[in-house]
Design an enzyme around this catalytic site. Structure first.
Site, short mmCIF file in Angstrom:
data_model
loop_
_atom_site.label_atom_id
_atom_site.label_comp_id
_atom_site.label_asym_id
_atom_site.label_seq_id
_atom_site.Cartn_x
_atom_site.Cartn_y
_atom_site.Cartn_z
N ARG A 103 75.10 -35.02 -92.11
CA ARG A 103 76.26 -35.86 -92.34
C ARG A 103 76.19 -37.10 -91.47
O ARG A 103 75.94 -37.00 -90.27
CB ARG A 103 77.55 -35.10 -92.00
CG ARG A 103 77.89 -34.09 -93.03
CD ARG A 103 79.33 -33.69 -92.96
NE ARG A 103 79.71 -33.15 -91.66
CZ ARG A 103 80.91 -32.65 -91.43
NH1 ARG A 103 81.81 -32.63 -92.37
NH2 ARG A 103 81.21 -32.18 -90.25
N THR A 107 80.62 -42.04 -91.69
CA THR A 107 81.19 -41.97 -93.06
C THR A 107 81.43 -40.53 -93.49
O THR A 107 82.13 -40.29 -94.46
CB THR A 107 80.22 -42.59 -94.08
OG1 THR A 107 79.01 -41.81 -94.07
CG2 THR A 107 79.88 -44.03 -93.74
N ASP A 199 80.72 -25.51 -84.85
CA ASP A 199 79.52 -26.03 -85.50
C ASP A 199 78.54 -24.87 -85.74
O ASP A 199 78.01 -24.28 -84.80
CB ASP A 199 78.86 -27.10 -84.62
CG ASP A 199 77.73 -27.80 -85.34
OD1 ASP A 199 77.84 -29.02 -85.56
OD2 ASP A 199 76.74 -27.13 -85.71
N ASP A 202 74.95 -25.43 -84.22
CA ASP A 202 74.93 -25.31 -82.75
C ASP A 202 75.12 -23.87 -82.31
O ASP A 202 74.49 -23.40 -81.38
CB ASP A 202 76.04 -26.18 -82.14
CG ASP A 202 75.66 -27.65 -82.11
OD1 ASP A 202 74.47 -27.97 -82.28
OD2 ASP A 202 76.57 -28.48 -81.93
N1 URA Z 1 79.78 -27.98 -90.30
C1 URA Z 1 80.00 -27.06 -89.34
O1 URA Z 1 79.07 -26.56 -88.72
N2 URA Z 1 81.27 -26.68 -89.08
C2 URA Z 1 82.32 -27.19 -89.74
O2 URA Z 1 83.45 -26.79 -89.47
C3 URA Z 1 82.07 -28.16 -90.73
C4 URA Z 1 80.79 -28.54 -90.99
#
Ligand code: URA
Length: 208
Positions: A103, A107, A199, A202
């Site tokens: 991503r 944006t 995330d 992560d």
């Molecule tokens: N990607 C992620 O890892 N967590 C989210 O909440 C949204 C996108």
């Protein structure tokens, strides 16, 4: 409108609750992603076609059925990687195609940085594996790419979804069925699912 399946299986909801916990470390997190992905894949593959075959058992013949379809597993890098291995063990004949979409932080739109598929794809169905259906941008872009490559049947498997992401994917690709572990409340201003789990990349790879 595409089919939306949100699991209420006790094993899925139990494992998702542990997955979400802040104190769950990367090793346990990876185990849970793998296990939940397997449970969701069972649901997503319910309608795969089989071929009838008589099989010889030690005590006689039985009516058997063997999988007819060729499956493509499409993990979206990097968070989707943890969903592949377990599902692949269930269907070792599957091909694994990797797609790298990240991503753009400004944006929140997806940018493709890696795409690897066979020169002549011959799968009858692709399962997109990406744990978080957040804005839906990555999911839509992945479906766009698979359709450009000639894939006719696509299913999306994610652990958590936000209503915004589900709607965007359903609007853009009404033929793609969606299988989720849970549908959460909303997205925050950074495009993260709330309450979500943080995330997913992560937390799997210990890079938080
Ligand atoms: N990607 C992620 O890892 N967590 C989210 O909440 C949204 C996108």
């Amino acid at each position: 409108m595409s089919e939306l399946y949100v699991s209420n299986h006790p094993l899925v909801v139990h494992k998702l609750s542990i997955l979400r916990k802040q104190e769950t470390g990367p090793k346990k997190f990876r185990e849970l992603i793998r296990e939940i992905a397997i449970l969701l894949a069972c649901e997503a593959t319910r309608d795969l076609e089989t071929l009838e075959e008589i099989v010889e058992t030690p005590l006689g013949n039985a009516d058997g059925q063997l999988l007819k379809e060729k499956i493509g597993l499409v993990p979206v890098l990097r968070a989707g990687l943890g969903m592949v291995e377990g599902i692949w063990e269930l269907m070792p004949g599957a091909e694994v195609w990797h797609i790298g979409l990240k991503r753009d932080e400004r944006t929140l739109e997806p940018v493709t940085y890696y795409a690897n598929k066979p020169v002549e794809p011959c799968v009858s169905v692709c399962l997109i594996l990406d744990p978080m259906l957040a804005t839906g941008g990555t999911a839509v872009a992945t479906c766009d790419l698979l359709k450009e490559w000639g894939v006719k049947r696509i299913k999306y498997i994610g652990l958590l979804g936000a209503p915004e992401g589900v709607k965007r994917l359903q609007d853009a690709h009404p033929d793609v069925s969606i299988y989720l572990g849970a549908l959460d409340r909303e997205l925050n201003e950074h495009g993260y699912i709330v309450p979500g789990l943080g995330d997913a990349g992560d937390r799997q790879f210990g890079t938080a």
